[in-house]
Motif scaffolding. Structure first.
Motif, PDB file in Angstrom:
ATOM      1  N   GLY A  97       0.735  -1.199  -0.020  1.00 42.77           N
ATOM      2  CA  GLY A  97       0.041  -0.132   0.106  1.00 42.77           C
ATOM      3  C   GLY A  97       0.949   1.126  -0.045  1.00 42.77           C
ATOM      4  N   ALA A  98       0.360   2.407   0.201  1.00 43.14           N
ATOM      5  CA  ALA A  98       0.822   3.676   0.092  1.00 43.14           C
ATOM      6  C   ALA A  98       1.188   4.038   1.614  1.00 43.14           C
ATOM      7  CB  ALA A  98      -0.195   4.765  -0.506  1.00 43.14           C
ATOM      8  N   LEU A  99       1.910   5.096   1.686  1.00 38.45           N
ATOM      9  CA  LEU A  99       1.969   5.716   3.005  1.00 38.45           C
ATOM     10  C   LEU A  99       0.751   6.209   3.668  1.00 38.45           C
ATOM     11  CD1 LEU A  99       5.677   6.959   2.699  1.00 38.45           C
ATOM     12  CD2 LEU A  99       4.716   4.985   4.151  1.00 38.45           C
ATOM     13  N   PRO A 100       0.178   5.734   4.622  1.00 38.86           N
ATOM     14  CA  PRO A 100      -1.014   6.347   5.142  1.00 38.86           C
ATOM     15  C   PRO A 100      -1.140   7.781   5.880  1.00 38.86           C
ATOM     16  CG  PRO A 100      -0.211   4.559   6.621  1.00 38.86           C
ATOM     17  CD  PRO A 100       0.830   4.782   5.543  1.00 38.86           C
ATOM     18  N   SER A 101      -2.091   8.511   5.657  1.00 40.01           N
ATOM     19  CA  SER A 101      -2.045   9.688   6.269  1.00 40.01           C
ATOM     20  C   SER A 101      -2.266   9.601   7.885  1.00 40.01           C
ATOM     21  CB  SER A 101      -3.113  10.729   5.645  1.00 40.01           C
ATOM     22  OG  SER A 101      -4.617  10.076   5.900  1.00 40.01           O
ATOM     23  N   HIS A 102      -2.694   8.278   8.486  1.00 44.76           N
ATOM     24  CA  HIS A 102      -3.092   8.303   9.560  1.00 44.76           C
ATOM     25  C   HIS A 102      -1.682   8.364  10.554  1.00 44.76           C
ATOM     26  CE1 HIS A 102      -6.896   6.893   8.507  1.00 44.76           C
ATOM     27  NE2 HIS A 102      -7.487   7.030   9.510  1.00 44.76           N
ATOM     28  N   LEU A 103      -0.614   8.226   9.893  1.00 47.00           N
ATOM     29  CA  LEU A 103       0.684   8.495  10.581  1.00 47.00           C
ATOM     30  C   LEU A 103       0.596   9.711  11.630  1.00 47.00           C
ATOM     31  CD1 LEU A 103       3.219   7.222   8.140  1.00 47.00           C
ATOM     32  CD2 LEU A 103       2.611   6.043  10.102  1.00 47.00           C
ATOM     33  N   LYS A 104      -0.181  11.040  10.578  1.00 49.22           N
ATOM     34  CA  LYS A 104      -0.316  12.161  11.474  1.00 49.22           C
ATOM     35  C   LYS A 104      -0.418  12.029  13.016  1.00 49.22           C
ATOM     36  CE  LYS A 104      -4.526  13.239   9.668  1.00 49.22           C
ATOM     37  NZ  LYS A 104      -5.284  14.187   8.587  1.00 49.22           N
ATOM     38  N   TYR A 105      -1.305  10.882  13.246  1.00 45.46           N
ATOM     39  CA  TYR A 105      -1.801  10.792  14.639  1.00 45.46           C
ATOM     40  C   TYR A 105      -0.615  10.384  15.639  1.00 45.46           C
ATOM     41  CZ  TYR A 105      -6.173  11.884  12.517  1.00 45.46           C
ATOM     42  OH  TYR A 105      -7.062  12.591  11.730  1.00 45.46           O
ATOM     43  N   CYS A 106       0.635   9.795  15.072  1.00 44.14           N
ATOM     44  CA  CYS A 106       1.623   9.363  16.036  1.00 44.14           C
ATOM     45  C   CYS A 106       2.870  10.382  15.770  1.00 44.14           C
ATOM     46  CB  CYS A 106       2.217   8.021  15.360  1.00 44.14           C
ATOM     47  SG  CYS A 106       1.102   6.495  15.607  1.00 44.14           S
ATOM     48  N   TRP A 107       2.166  11.670  16.041  1.00 45.09           N
ATOM     49  CA  TRP A 107       3.129  12.993  15.771  1.00 45.09           C
ATOM     50  C   TRP A 107       4.389  13.108  16.716  1.00 45.09           C
ATOM     51  CZ3 TRP A 107       3.641  16.014  19.868  1.00 45.09           C
ATOM     52  CH2 TRP A 107       2.630  15.784  20.886  1.00 45.09           C
ATOM     53  N   ALA A 108       4.431  12.170  17.818  1.00 47.34           N
ATOM     54  CA  ALA A 108       5.555  12.297  18.603  1.00 47.34           C
ATOM     55  C   ALA A 108       6.610  11.419  18.303  1.00 47.34           C
ATOM     56  CB  ALA A 108       5.155  12.192  20.045  1.00 47.34           C
ATOM     57  N   THR A 109       6.374  10.622  17.298  1.00 45.84           N
ATOM     58  CA  THR A 109       7.303   9.450  16.742  1.00 45.84           C
ATOM     59  C   THR A 109       8.519   9.983  16.225  1.00 45.84           C
ATOM     60  OG1 THR A 109       5.370   8.047  16.193  1.00 45.84           O
ATOM     61  CG2 THR A 109       7.575   7.493  15.294  1.00 45.84           C
ATOM     62  N   THR A 110       9.589   9.343  16.699  1.00 49.28           N
ATOM     63  CA  THR A 110      11.211   9.862  16.341  1.00 49.28           C
ATOM     64  C   THR A 110      11.802   8.656  15.276  1.00 49.28           C
ATOM     65  OG1 THR A 110      12.017   8.589  18.276  1.00 49.28           O
ATOM     66  CG2 THR A 110      11.579  10.981  18.331  1.00 49.28           C
ATOM     67  N   THR A 111      11.304   7.568  15.288  1.00 50.94           N
ATOM     68  CA  THR A 111      11.691   6.657  14.155  1.00 50.94           C
ATOM     69  C   THR A 111      10.398   5.933  13.340  1.00 50.94           C
ATOM     70  OG1 THR A 111      13.306   6.123  15.894  1.00 50.94           O
ATOM     71  CG2 THR A 111      12.841   4.438  14.230  1.00 50.94           C
TER      72      THR A 111
END
Length: 193
Positions: A97-111
């Motif tokens: 799949g493609a990179l999901p926009s839901h990643l924005k909710y893990c905004w504190a992620t460093t890796t």
């Protein structure tokens, strides 16, 4: 200022400051707001990716109490009793799949390590807006295509950027030279493979 005026002035300042203290402590955001953002992130990631090897099957959301998502495969949290994702490491999970926009909710992620999967499509220009604290970004060994977004320079904390083994095309954005913390950069084996 005369000593006779100093004491009444201090008492007045103290009287003004004391009523503000309880209101200030009540306006601190509660943990469930942060927790729900990261749960929302992982729910969206699981729904978005095709997972033929069922590597994300252990991600069940029946229990979303503090720290529950920290036991998910490939997920690390800032603290085991909080649901704030620090790292999402899903290398070699066989995801499609493609990179999901839901990643924005893990905004504190460093890796973010999604290397060695079968991801397709472009790298979203908003990726660094979604994940502004990224230190490590590894999207190598996928099928990502299109130009490398110049907005990757907005990931100002990046130490490591690995995009090798994709089908990225075009020039390397000059804006990447602004990444003053970057120590590892691998853009090899790109183009039409």
């Amino acid at each position: 200022m005369s000593p006779g005026l100093l004491l009444p002035l201090l008492l007045l300042l103290l009287a003004i400051a004391l009523p503000l203290t309880p209101a200030t402590t009540q306006t601190v955001p509660a943990l469930p707001v942060v927790q729900e953002d990261d749960v929302r992130c992982l729910r969206g990631v699981k729904r978005h990716f095709r997972d033929p090897n069922a590597r994300l099957s252990s991600w069940t959301f029946a229990n979303t109490s503090a720290g529950a998502i920290c036991d998910f495969s490939g997920v690390s949290c800032w603290h085991p009793q909080e649901s704030r994702v620090i790292a999402l490491e899903l290398s070699g999970y066989g995801l499609h799949g493609a990179l999901p926009s839901h990643l924005k909710y893990c905004w504190a992620t460093t890796t973010l390590d999604l290397s060695n999967n079968s991801l397709e499509g472009p790298i979203p220009p908003a990726l660094c807006d979604w994940l502004p604290y990224l230190v490590t970004l590894d999207l190598s060994g996928n099928r990502l295509s299109g130009p490398m977004p110049s907005e990757l320079a907005n990931c100002v904390y990046l130490n490591s950027l690995k995009l090798s083994g994709n089908a990225l095309s075009g020039k390397i954005p000059a804006s990447l030279s602004r990444l003053s913390r970057l120590r590892t950069l691998d853009l090899s084996h790109n183009g039409d493979n």
